[in-house]
Design an enzyme around this catalytic site. Structure first.
Site, mmCIF file in Angstrom:
data_model
loop_
_atom_site.group_PDB
_atom_site.id
_atom_site.type_symbol
_atom_site.label_atom_id
_atom_site.label_comp_id
_atom_site.label_asym_id
_atom_site.label_seq_id
_atom_site.Cartn_x
_atom_site.Cartn_y
_atom_site.Cartn_z
ATOM 1 N N ASP A 106 15.252 -51.349 42.891
ATOM 2 C CA ASP A 106 14.251 -51.511 41.955
ATOM 3 C C ASP A 106 14.938 -51.083 40.715
ATOM 4 O O ASP A 106 14.470 -51.409 39.473
ATOM 5 C CB ASP A 106 13.040 -50.821 42.111
ATOM 6 C CG ASP A 106 13.292 -49.250 42.106
ATOM 7 O OD1 ASP A 106 13.944 -48.931 43.410
ATOM 8 O OD2 ASP A 106 13.134 -48.567 41.318
ATOM 9 N N GLY A 108 4.782 -47.905 36.832
ATOM 10 C CA GLY A 108 3.747 -46.905 36.890
ATOM 11 C C GLY A 108 3.477 -46.188 35.612
ATOM 12 O O GLY A 108 2.358 -45.251 35.505
#
Length: 467
Positions: free
Chosen positions: A244, A85
């Site tokens: 993650d 992101g």
């Protein structure tokens, strides 16, 4: 000018795994820190130091196509679609030794995966990652590393307006357990493609083995067992062990709410968002296995065409984690007290020491230092244990020399890190640079005493996730 020796193989994968996008252009980038040693080690041109616009992404190097990767993850046990992101990979730098490193910018602007985020980073957390990742490297623990930090000339809104910055991070790759979860959930037909790429890039010796996907699982399990044992042995708490944040390469990644223990307490939690203590120090091995189980689930269709047989093989592989972790941990902890090849019986001695350390709220790092320096007068609460320990060492050769090789004199003490970051945010980098110098020689006995002192007991310490 070619500052890097770039190649890019990840974008040969199906485009579902990444998105091509340029970083945000910052108008007034300036260097804050530049890692000369790492630059030389990777054979990157030192002339890069004169071009902060490249390491903020404000200028894109000719012939490159920056990209951000897609992945998912179980965050505090809950599955979430994620992705880079606020990160852009500039390319894969190839060293003269033919080693491949992702060169990634962190805080370089919005991507398709930003959701409601601004894609930017602030100076304090980027300096923190630089400090802790370099400390981990010099402690001989596999980790991503920090090549540079550049200020952006912009203010970034968090709780307050803060100076913006971009961190340049190097990694063997950014393939995560969450990358495989993403493939298994949304790109099932490309799962084999991702697995083959991962094996080719990281574990080429597995290419021609029987059932290479099961061997991939075995290898990642072993790497993570060793890595987590290393964390435990130095009192490092990652703080956000989501899937993650677990790399397939076995590197420590994403230094958000991480910290090192001062006083030994097995349930230590620093992260402000870990309300239930899921990622407490004592839970890290179990969470590692939980994450690896999620990885194994993604590989089932590749391990065997029969689902029941695939599950049986994967479960058998996962059962090896506890044994591998126990052996690595026992060896590391045994060496911390001077026993080169500790037995299961020696683990009783180690556990007794740790229990006493917790009972008496003893500093984790300094207790081992006092033992190796034979400062028994400062360890009265351990007197009966020390008698047994000294008797055990009679059969060991050069135990004190062994201890000096594995017990750090200094760690990134939380209060010292925070003081240095506060100074840096207000324009004074001298404390950060001094701390980095000390942490580059963690086993050097000559460091100033102030870097050895634990933080105040009466001041609760919390870290924060600043994504």
């Amino acid at each position: 000018m070619n500052f890097f020796n770039f190649d890019t193989t990840y974008t040969n994968l199906n485009e579902i795994f990444y998105v091509i996008n340029n970083p945000h252009p910052f108008s007034h980038p300036e260097y804050v820190l530049f890692n000369d040693g790492l630059t030389r080690e990777l054979n990157i041109s030192l002339q890069l130091k004169a071009h902060p616009e490249i390491l903020t992404g404000s200028t894109v190097i000719d012939g490159t196509r920056p990209f951000s990767t897609a992945y998912a993850g179980h965050q505090f046990g809950n599955f979430t679609m994620l992705g880079d992101g606020r990160q852009h990979i500039l390319g894969e730098h190839i060293t003269p030794q033919n080693k491949r490193y992702d060169i990634q910018l962190k805080g370089s602007g919005r991507t398709r995966f930003s959701r409601s985020g601004d894609g930017k980073a602030t100076l304090g957390p980027m300096l923190r990652e630089y400090i802790i990742s370099e400390a981990m490297h010099h402690l001989n623990i596999p980790t991503t590393r920090s090549l540079a930090i550049c200020s952006t000339g912009e203010k970034v809104l968090r709780e307050n307006m803060l100076p913006g910055a971009v961190l340049t991070r190097t990694a063997n790759s950014n393939i995560r357990v969450g990358t495989f979860e993403y493939a298994a959930r949304t790109a099932y037909e490309h799962l084999k493609e991702l697995a083959d790429y991962t094996i080719d890039r990281h574990f080429p010796d597995l290419i021609h083995t029987n059932n290479k996907y099961l061997k991939l699982l075995d290898t990642v399990i072993d790497k993570q067992a060793q890595l987590i044992a290393q964390w435990q042995s130095v009192g490092f708490i990652h703080g956000v062990m989501n899937t993650d944040n677990m790399t397939i390469s076995g590197e420590t990644i994403d230094y958000g709410p991480c910290a090192f223990m001062d006083y030994y307490h097995t349930h230590t939690v620093f992260s402000s968002i870990d309300m239930q203590g899921r990622y407490a120090y004592i839970n890290q091995p179990a969470i590692g296995l939980w994450n690896l189980t999620r990885f194994a689930e993604t590989l089932l269709p590749l391990i065997h065409t029969d689902e029941h047989e695939a599950i049986h093989l994967a479960e058998s592989a996962l059962e090896k984690f506890q044994h591998s972790y126990t052996v690595y941990y026992r060896t590391m902890m045994g060496q911390k007290i001077g026993i080169k090849s500790p037995s299961e019986e020696d683990m009783v001695l180690i556990d007794e020491l740790l229990s006493l350390m917790e009972q008496h709220e003893m500093d984790y790092t300094n207790t081992f230092l006092a033992l190796q320096n034979e400062e028994t007068s400062s360890l009265e609460s351990l007197s009966s244990w020390i008698t047994k320990w000294q008797d055990r060492l009679k059969t060991e050769k050069d135990p004190i020399q062994l201890m000096r090789k594995v017990n750090p004199v200094v760690i990134p003490r939380n209060h010292i890190v925070e003081e240095a970051l506060d100074d840096a945010i207000h324009g004074d980098l001298s404390a950060v640079k001094a701390l980095l110098q000390v942490l580059s020689q963690p086993f050097n006995p000559d460091h100033a005493d102030r870097y050895k002192q634990p933080g105040p007991k009466d001041r609760p310490y919390q870290t924060y996730c600043v994504t």
